[in-house]
Enzyme design. Structure first.
Site, short mmCIF file in Angstrom:
data_model
loop_
_atom_site.label_atom_id
_atom_site.label_comp_id
_atom_site.label_asym_id
_atom_site.label_seq_id
_atom_site.Cartn_x
_atom_site.Cartn_y
_atom_site.Cartn_z
N ASP A 223 0.83 -1.20 0.00
CA ASP A 223 0.00 0.00 0.00
C ASP A 223 0.87 1.26 0.00
OD1 ASP A 223 -2.78 0.98 0.44
OD2 ASP A 223 -1.89 1.87 2.23
N GLU A 288 14.32 -15.04 0.57
CA GLU A 288 14.73 -16.07 1.54
C GLU A 288 13.78 -17.26 1.51
OE1 GLU A 288 14.33 -14.09 5.29
OE2 GLU A 288 15.89 -12.63 4.81
C1 GLC Z 1 -4.17 3.07 -0.58
C2 GLC Z 1 -5.39 2.20 -0.44
C3 GLC Z 1 -6.54 3.06 0.01
C4 GLC Z 1 -6.21 3.64 1.36
C5 GLC Z 1 -4.90 4.40 1.30
C6 GLC Z 1 -4.38 4.69 2.67
O1 GLC Z 1 -4.28 4.00 -1.58
O2 GLC Z 1 -5.62 1.54 -1.64
O3 GLC Z 1 -7.74 2.36 0.06
O4 GLC Z 1 -7.21 4.51 1.76
O5 GLC Z 1 -3.89 3.65 0.65
O6 GLC Z 1 -3.89 3.52 3.24
#
Ligand code: GLC
Length: 574
Positions: A223, A288
């Site tokens: 993310d 790993e």
């Molecule tokens: C990313 C995720 C989104 C979230 C953001 C903060 O863009 O896809 O859904 O709100 O990160 O974590």
């Protein structure tokens, strides 16, 4: 071929090759709270997912990626993690996860978890410790604390604006009640950014990755992989256009680069060069482990060339192709973005990925028929958005777009519900909304709830079979029965059957590992290419196009009299 040319010359685009499964995989995104609810509380959970896994195996996907199910106060639907090594009770237990993983593997499905390293929840022990510790302490240094400006320190350290609206800074109160430092949060104030310059933070995440790899996950979607390092000195920044804060993607027709959606240059908190060292470390941890584990980057960057730097051999395996996702429904732009994607990614030995929908964007069955003046990405659409997308046209284009996408060499991502042809839910009442974007912009932006509504399984069951009690954390539209899986299963021509056929043929003809040879015979409103023994033709114009002789093995709409109608894709075996 150059990006400017009207039509491609017939030319083969060389794709990167390798044996790893993820290079050609079709990866299905599960949004856990909206997939299947086993305990009837209206929020989907891991046992619910496990029960429904056979439907995904039958669909024909290779892997599933879950949005986060870790312990979380759920201020941003789980993207605010308070314990990275446990399952939130809302979704089940670690034991439920183990059952899910084993069941998925038994069905031949790989499992990808969603790691959220840019920020934690403000309820994470690390952040609580940081608040309790004095200014300048090692605990504070795990996050991005700064003094405010002005004589009393009551002006935020810089002018950055949160992706969800408002300032990116929140001021804390000292234990004695006096105002203290400010902390940075790219997203909601409940999501403080970690300080990735701090080796302690890096070390913790190596442990977290190993925790899940030891349990058997096949990799991670990462993310906000583009946000982890901020420009030194945290300089002020003013986005040049509306929407720049989410990576600046708009559906503006006047793209900066022909064929590629309009992405603004990177702000000082996105895509900084320091991130690459982090990814090399993560790559090392995955290496790993036996088998081919995948690392997929969520990185909203302004060019594909830059995105390609993230998938060099010792970094990510692949990155989401947002430029492709946001390309307008125009043949010239689509050809250009496909060519540029394959060139950019194969230049570093990576496969291109392809994606049309996810939990952050307007579903493509609606997006592809939005009026020109639709709000930019991230703003969302809702009851008061001027001009509604034409549902029938949107679905028709979505079916054509997906049929094209699934014939492209590389890896494709699907988002739950798109195989049912689900549109964005534009009628969600304000009182039901939960996206922090809605609250932080005081209702100015609808945000992303419209693509997160629990999906329909059985037309005649409560909550369309999503939950046993009929509860659903976001209300489902009253007219979704025809979209339910059981309304479409086995029904010729249904969107579900189209996806099943496309996935089966993709696998049978090895399209994911193939290469692309442009075919320029059908005029400039058509995208046509050959991949192995399949010729793919998509008509993005208004006028029907005469089809060549050949067996039609897949058609996104009924083909009558040898002509390819508007907004339709066929796969031919010549
Ligand atoms: C990313 C995720 C989104 C979230 C953001 C903060 O863009 O896809 O859904 O709100 O990160 O974590």
């Amino acid at each position: 071929m150059t990006l400017e040319s009207e039509l491609p010359e017939t030319a083969t685009v060389i794709t990167a090759t390798g044996d790893e499964w993820w290079r050609s995989a079709v990866i299905y995104q599960i949004y856990p709270r909206s997939f299947a609810d086993s305990d009837g509380n209206g929020i989907g959970d891991l046992p619910g997912i496990t029960e429904r896994l056979p439907a995904l195996a039958e669909l024909g996907v290779d892997a599933i990626w879950f949005s986060p199910f870790f312990t979380s106060p759920q201020k941003d639907a789980g993207y605010d993690v308070s314990d990275y090594c446990d399952v939130d009770p809302l979704f089940g237990t670690l034991a439920d996860f183990d059952v899910l993983l084993e069941t998925a593997h038994g069905l031949g499905l790989k499992v990808i978890a969603d790691m959220v390293p840019n920020h934690t929840s403000d309820q994470h022990e690390w952040f609580k410790a940081a608040l309790a510790a004095p200014e300048g302490s090692p605990e504070r240094d795990r996050y991005m604390f700064r003094e405010g400006k002005g004589p009393n320190g009551d002006i935020a350290p810089n002018n950055w604006e949160s992706v969800f609206g408002g300032s990116m800074w929140e001021r804390v109160t000292r234990p004695d009640g006096t105002p203290g430092q400010w902390y940075l949060h790219i997203f909601d104030k409940s999501q403080p950014d970690l300080n990735w310059e701090n080796p302690w933070v890096r070390e913790q995440f190596f442990g977290i990755l190993r925790f899940w790899l030891d349990r058997g996950v096949d990799g991670f979607r990462v993310d906000v992989a583009h946000g982890m390092i901020k420009e030194a000195g945290l300089p002020d920044y003013t986005p040049p256009v509306e929407g720049a804060s989410m990576g600046g993607v708009t559906s503006d027709d006047t793209a900066l680069i022909p064929g590629i959606a309009d992405l603004t240059p990177d702000p000082p908190y996105w895509g900084q060069p320091g991130v690459h060292e982090i990814w090399r470390g993560w790559h090392g941890v995955l290496a790993e482990y036996p088998g081919d584990r995948v690392l997929a980057a969520e990185a909203w960057l302004d060019t594909l060339e830059k995105t390609a730097l993230w998938v060099r051999p010792d970094e990510f395996s692949q990155a989401f192709n947002f430029a492709y996702m946001f390309t307008d429904w125009k043949a010239k732009k689509l050809r250009a973005v496909i060519q540029e994607s394959i060139d950019a990614f194969s230049g570093v030995g990576a496969p291109s990925t392809w994606v049309l929908s996810n939990h952050d964007v307007v579903r493509h069955a609606s997006r592809l028929a939005l009026p020109k003046d639709a709000p930019p990405q991230g703003a969302g659409i809702g009851p008061k958005t001027p001009g509604k997308p034409d549902t029938a046209l949107g679905l028709r284009r979505a079916r054509a777009a997906t049929s094209l996408m699934l014939a492209l060499p590389g890896s494709s991502y699907l988002y739950q519900g798109e195989e049912l042809g689900l549109p964005e839910d534009m009628e969600l009442p304000d009182s039901a909304r939960q996206d922090p974007t809605w609250f932080r912009t005081k209702g100015e932006k609808y945000g992303r709830d419209g693509c997160r509504v629990p999906i329909p399984w059985e037309a005649d069951k409560p909550a369309y079979g999503f939950s046993t009690t009929g509860k659903s954390w976001l209300p489902q539209p009253v007219n979704w029965a025809p979209y339910a899986r059981d309304s479409q299963d086995g029904v010729p021509g249904s969107t579900l059957e189209l996806y099943k056929s496309a996935l089966k043929l993709r696998s049978a003809h090895g399209l994911g590992t193939g290469s692309l040879e442009w075919v320029g015979d059908y005029g400039n409103k058509v995208v046509a290419f050959r991949n192995g023994d399949i010729t793919v033709i998509t008509n993005l114009g208004k006028v029907a196009v005469e089809l060549p002789v050949g067996d039609i093995v897949l058609a996104s709409e009924e083909i009558v009299g040898g002509a390819l109608p508007a907004d339709t894709t066929v796969w031919l075996r010549a």
